[in-house]
Design an enzyme around this catalytic site. Structure first.
Site, PDB file in Angstrom:
ATOM      1  N   ASP A  17      45.655  46.912 -10.230  1.00 39.00           N
ATOM      2  CA  ASP A  17      44.779  46.775 -11.393  1.00 39.00           C
ATOM      3  C   ASP A  17      44.072  48.091 -11.704  1.00 39.00           C
ATOM      4  O   ASP A  17      43.704  48.836 -10.786  1.00 39.00           O
ATOM      5  CB  ASP A  17      43.743  45.678 -11.128  1.00 39.00           C
ATOM      6  N   GLY A  18      43.881  48.366 -12.997  1.00 40.68           N
ATOM      7  CA  GLY A  18      43.056  49.496 -13.386  1.00 40.68           C
ATOM      8  C   GLY A  18      43.770  50.614 -14.116  1.00 40.68           C
ATOM      9  O   GLY A  18      43.155  51.653 -14.413  1.00 40.68           O
ATOM     10  N   GLY A  20      44.788  50.768 -17.266  1.00 42.83           N
ATOM     11  CA  GLY A  20      44.199  50.976 -18.578  1.00 42.83           C
ATOM     12  C   GLY A  20      42.847  51.652 -18.505  1.00 42.83           C
ATOM     13  O   GLY A  20      42.539  52.565 -19.290  1.00 42.83           O
ATOM     14  N   ARG A  21      42.011  51.215 -17.550  1.00 42.98           N
ATOM     15  CA  ARG A  21      40.687  51.807 -17.403  1.00 42.98           C
ATOM     16  C   ARG A  21      40.769  53.265 -16.940  1.00 42.98           C
ATOM     17  O   ARG A  21      39.973  54.107 -17.344  1.00 42.98           O
ATOM     18  CB  ARG A  21      39.850  50.976 -16.422  1.00 42.98           C
ATOM     19  N   HIS A  34      49.686  53.533 -17.175  1.00 40.31           N
ATOM     20  CA  HIS A  34      50.813  52.825 -16.573  1.00 40.31           C
ATOM     21  C   HIS A  34      51.791  53.801 -15.915  1.00 40.31           C
ATOM     22  O   HIS A  34      52.324  53.534 -14.825  1.00 40.31           O
ATOM     23  CB  HIS A  34      51.538  51.994 -17.636  1.00 40.31           C
ATOM     24  N   GLU A  64      50.731  36.079 -18.182  1.00 41.59           N
ATOM     25  CA  GLU A  64      49.699  36.297 -19.189  1.00 41.59           C
ATOM     26  C   GLU A  64      49.816  37.666 -19.875  1.00 41.59           C
ATOM     27  O   GLU A  64      49.224  37.886 -20.933  1.00 41.59           O
ATOM     28  CB  GLU A  64      48.305  36.159 -18.557  1.00 41.59           C
ATOM     29  N   ARG A  68      49.400  40.827 -24.313  1.00 34.76           N
ATOM     30  CA  ARG A  68      49.009  42.197 -24.653  1.00 34.76           C
ATOM     31  C   ARG A  68      49.711  42.629 -25.945  1.00 34.76           C
ATOM     32  O   ARG A  68      50.683  41.996 -26.365  1.00 34.76           O
ATOM     33  CB  ARG A  68      49.367  43.143 -23.507  1.00 34.76           C
ATOM     34  N   LEU A 128      62.279  47.875   4.630  1.00 40.33           N
ATOM     35  CA  LEU A 128      61.144  47.234   3.961  1.00 40.33           C
ATOM     36  C   LEU A 128      61.663  46.296   2.890  1.00 40.33           C
ATOM     37  O   LEU A 128      62.563  46.658   2.130  1.00 40.33           O
ATOM     38  CB  LEU A 128      60.235  48.286   3.308  1.00 40.33           C
ATOM     39  N   ARG A 185      43.414  44.248  -3.851  1.00 37.84           N
ATOM     40  CA  ARG A 185      43.252  44.345  -5.299  1.00 37.84           C
ATOM     41  C   ARG A 185      42.406  45.569  -5.624  1.00 37.84           C
ATOM     42  O   ARG A 185      41.322  45.748  -5.060  1.00 37.84           O
ATOM     43  CB  ARG A 185      42.601  43.095  -5.899  1.00 37.84           C
ATOM     44  N   ARG A 191      39.276  38.669  -7.995  1.00 39.28           N
ATOM     45  CA  ARG A 191      39.862  37.371  -8.318  1.00 39.28           C
ATOM     46  C   ARG A 191      41.372  37.477  -8.127  1.00 39.28           C
ATOM     47  O   ARG A 191      41.928  38.562  -8.054  1.00 39.28           O
ATOM     48  CB  ARG A 191      39.521  36.953  -9.744  1.00 39.28           C
ATOM     49  N   SER A 193      43.773  36.066 -10.221  1.00 37.34           N
ATOM     50  CA  SER A 193      44.502  36.195 -11.487  1.00 37.34           C
ATOM     51  C   SER A 193      45.875  35.521 -11.448  1.00 37.34           C
ATOM     52  O   SER A 193      46.884  36.117 -11.844  1.00 37.34           O
ATOM     53  CB  SER A 193      44.637  37.679 -11.862  1.00 37.34           C
TER      54      SER A 193
END
Length: 239
Positions: A17-18, A20-21, A34, A64, A68, A128, A185, A191, A193
């Site tokens: 996560d993150g 975009g920020r 990205h 979800e 976008r 792996l 996360r 959370r 998600s």
């Protein structure tokens, strides 16, 4: 389970996560974030191999995420294709077996072909297991498992009282891999998600403020260190 055994981390799942920020902080388009996030994936795969992790599951695209903007979704699809084209040989040479969970049939045919080819090429690798969640949603997965069980009961393959946790688990993703030990996360969100709701029942959680493109081997090792310091009792009482 002995305390030392409970601290051995075999399977890590990550909500990346993150992106975009990270880009917004630099006054750049989300797409730049990205792209930067792909570099973090490479670092984490290398760190997982170095730490003898058996399985690594990455949440790359949720059910979800279709909400976008269309141009961002199209960019992500192209990024998946380009990344596979660029990195597949190196992953294969490193002994990584690539797997995909989620309903990938919704993606363009070219991407579906790339996903299938990656799985086929690497299926016998043992260094792996890299599991990529694409168009994945845990609630939809659980509903699908319930429907499959109901169908089997209707066809008299077994009875209602035969249903148990093992039967449900076998109809969910990741059943062929070790249980998830640790969820990471990034970006400060705390959370799930809609990610692996069943599979994370007894996993340890590690949340970090670090945005995904900034996530390095140092942060990965810190998560492992934190995990190793925890006492996992799985509902039992410490002796």
């Amino acid at each position: 389970m002995a305390a030392s055994e409970s601290r051995v981390c075999r399977h890590i799942a990550i909500i990346m996560d993150g992106n975009g920020r990270w880009a917004k902080k630099r006054f750049m388009p989300r797409t730049v974030g990205h792209k930067a996030g792909v570099k973090s994936v490479k670092r984490v795969v290398g760190a997982a191999i170095e730490n003898n992790i058996e399985a690594l599951t990455l949440y790359a695209f949720s059910t979800e995420n279709w909400l976008r903007p269309d141009d961002e979704v199209s960019f992500l699809v192209k990024l998946f294709i380009d990344t596979l084209d660029r990195e597949l040989t190196a992953l294969h040479d490193a002994g990584v077996a690539i797997h995909f969970i989620g309903d990938t049939q919704k993606f363009p045919h070219l991407l579906q072909q790339k996903l299938h080819a990656a799985s086929e090429l690497t299926q016998n690798n043992t260094k792996l297991d890299l599991i990529i969640a694409l168009n994945y949603g845990s609630r939809a997965e659980i509903v699908s498992a319930c429907k499959a069980i109901a169908k089997d009961i209707k066809n008299e393959l077994f009875e209602l009282d035969d249903i148990d946790e093992i039967m449900v688990s076998q109809r969910l993703a990741l059943h062929e891999f070790p249980p998830v030990d640790l969820l990471i996360r990034t970006s400060g969100e705390e959370r799930l998600s809609n990610f692996l709701l069943w599979q994370l029942a007894y996993a340890e959680f590690y949340f970090t403020e670090c945005l995904w493109p900034d996530f390095t081997e140092v942060e990965f090792n810190e998560a492992l260190k934190t995990y190793a310091e925890r006492e996992r009792r799985f509902g039992a009482v410490e002796e």
